[in-house]
Motif scaffolding. Structure first.
Motif, PDB file in Angstrom:
ATOM      1  N   SER A   1       0.845  -1.200   0.000  1.00 28.60           N
ATOM      2  CA  SER A   1       0.000   0.000   0.000  1.00 28.60           C
ATOM      3  C   SER A   1       0.874   1.242   0.000  1.00 28.60           C
ATOM      4  O   SER A   1       1.996   1.222   0.511  1.00 28.60           O
ATOM      5  N   ASP A   2       0.358   2.289  -0.605  1.00 26.80           N
ATOM      6  CA  ASP A   2       1.044   3.578  -0.664  1.00 26.80           C
ATOM      7  C   ASP A   2       2.451   3.463  -1.244  1.00 26.80           C
ATOM      8  O   ASP A   2       3.378   4.133  -0.787  1.00 26.80           O
ATOM      9  N   GLY A   3       2.624   2.566  -2.227  1.00 27.04           N
ATOM     10  CA  GLY A   3       3.919   2.408  -2.875  1.00 27.04           C
ATOM     11  C   GLY A   3       4.960   1.676  -2.047  1.00 27.04           C
ATOM     12  O   GLY A   3       6.135   1.673  -2.392  1.00 27.04           O
ATOM     13  N   LYS A   4       4.538   1.057  -0.958  1.00 27.75           N
ATOM     14  CA  LYS A   4       5.457   0.316  -0.085  1.00 27.75           C
ATOM     15  C   LYS A   4       5.005  -1.130   0.033  1.00 27.75           C
ATOM     16  O   LYS A   4       3.807  -1.410   0.050  1.00 27.75           O
ATOM     17  N   ILE A   5       5.992  -2.013   0.146  1.00 25.33           N
ATOM     18  CA  ILE A   5       5.704  -3.439   0.289  1.00 25.33           C
ATOM     19  C   ILE A   5       6.372  -3.949   1.558  1.00 25.33           C
ATOM     20  O   ILE A   5       7.536  -3.650   1.824  1.00 25.33           O
ATOM     21  N   THR A   6       5.623  -4.717   2.328  1.00 27.08           N
ATOM     22  CA  THR A   6       6.153  -5.426   3.485  1.00 27.08           C
ATOM     23  C   THR A   6       5.856  -6.900   3.290  1.00 27.08           C
ATOM     24  O   THR A   6       4.720  -7.271   2.978  1.00 27.08           O
ATOM     25  N   LEU A   7       6.880  -7.729   3.428  1.00 28.11           N
ATOM     26  CA  LEU A   7       6.720  -9.183   3.362  1.00 28.11           C
ATOM     27  C   LEU A   7       6.741  -9.734   4.777  1.00 28.11           C
ATOM     28  O   LEU A   7       7.499  -9.249   5.627  1.00 28.11           O
ATOM     29  N   TYR A   8       5.933 -10.751   5.020  1.00 27.66           N
ATOM     30  CA  TYR A   8       5.843 -11.370   6.336  1.00 27.66           C
ATOM     31  C   TYR A   8       6.227 -12.840   6.240  1.00 27.66           C
ATOM     32  O   TYR A   8       5.839 -13.535   5.299  1.00 27.66           O
ATOM     33  N   PHE A   9       6.983 -13.302   7.237  1.00 28.01           N
ATOM     34  CA  PHE A   9       7.442 -14.685   7.302  1.00 28.01           C
ATOM     35  C   PHE A   9       7.231 -15.201   8.716  1.00 28.01           C
ATOM     36  O   PHE A   9       7.068 -14.411   9.652  1.00 28.01           O
ATOM     37  N   HIS A  10       7.284 -16.514   8.871  1.00 30.11           N
ATOM     38  CA  HIS A  10       7.179 -17.093  10.207  1.00 30.11           C
ATOM     39  C   HIS A  10       8.153 -18.256  10.313  1.00 30.11           C
ATOM     40  O   HIS A  10       8.590 -18.817   9.307  1.00 30.11           O
ATOM     41  N   SER A  11       8.483 -18.590  11.543  1.00 32.14           N
ATOM     42  CA  SER A  11       9.390 -19.705  11.787  1.00 32.14           C
ATOM     43  C   SER A  11       9.252 -20.143  13.239  1.00 32.14           C
ATOM     44  O   SER A  11       8.473 -19.570  13.997  1.00 32.14           O
ATOM     45  N   ALA A  12      10.093 -21.111  13.596  1.00 34.63           N
ATOM     46  CA  ALA A  12      10.215 -21.485  14.998  1.00 34.63           C
ATOM     47  C   ALA A  12      10.817 -20.300  15.757  1.00 34.63           C
ATOM     48  O   ALA A  12      11.374 -19.376  15.153  1.00 34.63           O
TER      49      ALA A  12
END
Length: 157
Positions: free
Chosen positions: A46-57
């Protein structure tokens, strides 16, 4: 980019390519060598910005590397089509891909649930796909704030 005609310049087109991908390869810094791992991901654009989300132990080698150096690069690709032109003795591959880099931050307890919902949304088209909330306490969730990104597309011949 060497072949300018393949570059995807429009932000929304890059985001659409990312939505079609099912794996994000994350490259972390490991004492002078990249440490690359394929991960499931979620995304907010959104608003020209990207955030990627990850998960792990909660712990492990990847987590140790992130804590030492939060800089990371990533790559994802999709729409692969191998094309073989036997009469010419020529092969090529059609594809779409995105690469970028940014900084990773480990999310606090208050932000985990929303990030995990974004991960679920990447893989489940039904709104608000259920996941067991008991997993939240035993899951590390982190976000990569994308600082630079490029997209590339090679169409089938």
């Amino acid at each position: 980019m060497r072949q300018q005609n393949r570059e995807i310049k429009d932000f929304n087109e890059i985001v659409e390519v990312m939505k079609k991908c099912d794996v994000c390869r994350l490259a972390l810094n490991d004492e002078g060598y990249p440490y690359i791992i394929p991960l499931n991901f979620g995304m907010d654009a959104s608003d020209g910005k990207i955030t990627l989300y990850f998960h792990s132990a909660l712990e492990g080698y990847k987590v140790d590397l992130i804590k030492k150096d939060p800089r990371a690069s990533f790559e994802m690709d999709c729409n692969h089509l191998l094309q073989y032109f036997e009469d010419k003795g020529y092969c090529t591959m059609a594809y779409e891909s995105v690469i970028g880099r940014g900084m990773i931050r480990i999310l606090g307890e208050n932000d985990k649930k929303a990030a995990l919902q974004k991960l679920m949304a990447q893989y489940h088209s039904d709104e608000g796909a259920y996941f067991n909330p008991a997993a939240i306490d035993r899951t590390l969730v982190y976000a990569l704030e994308v600082q630079s990104i490029t997209g590339k597309r090679k169409l089938p011949k």
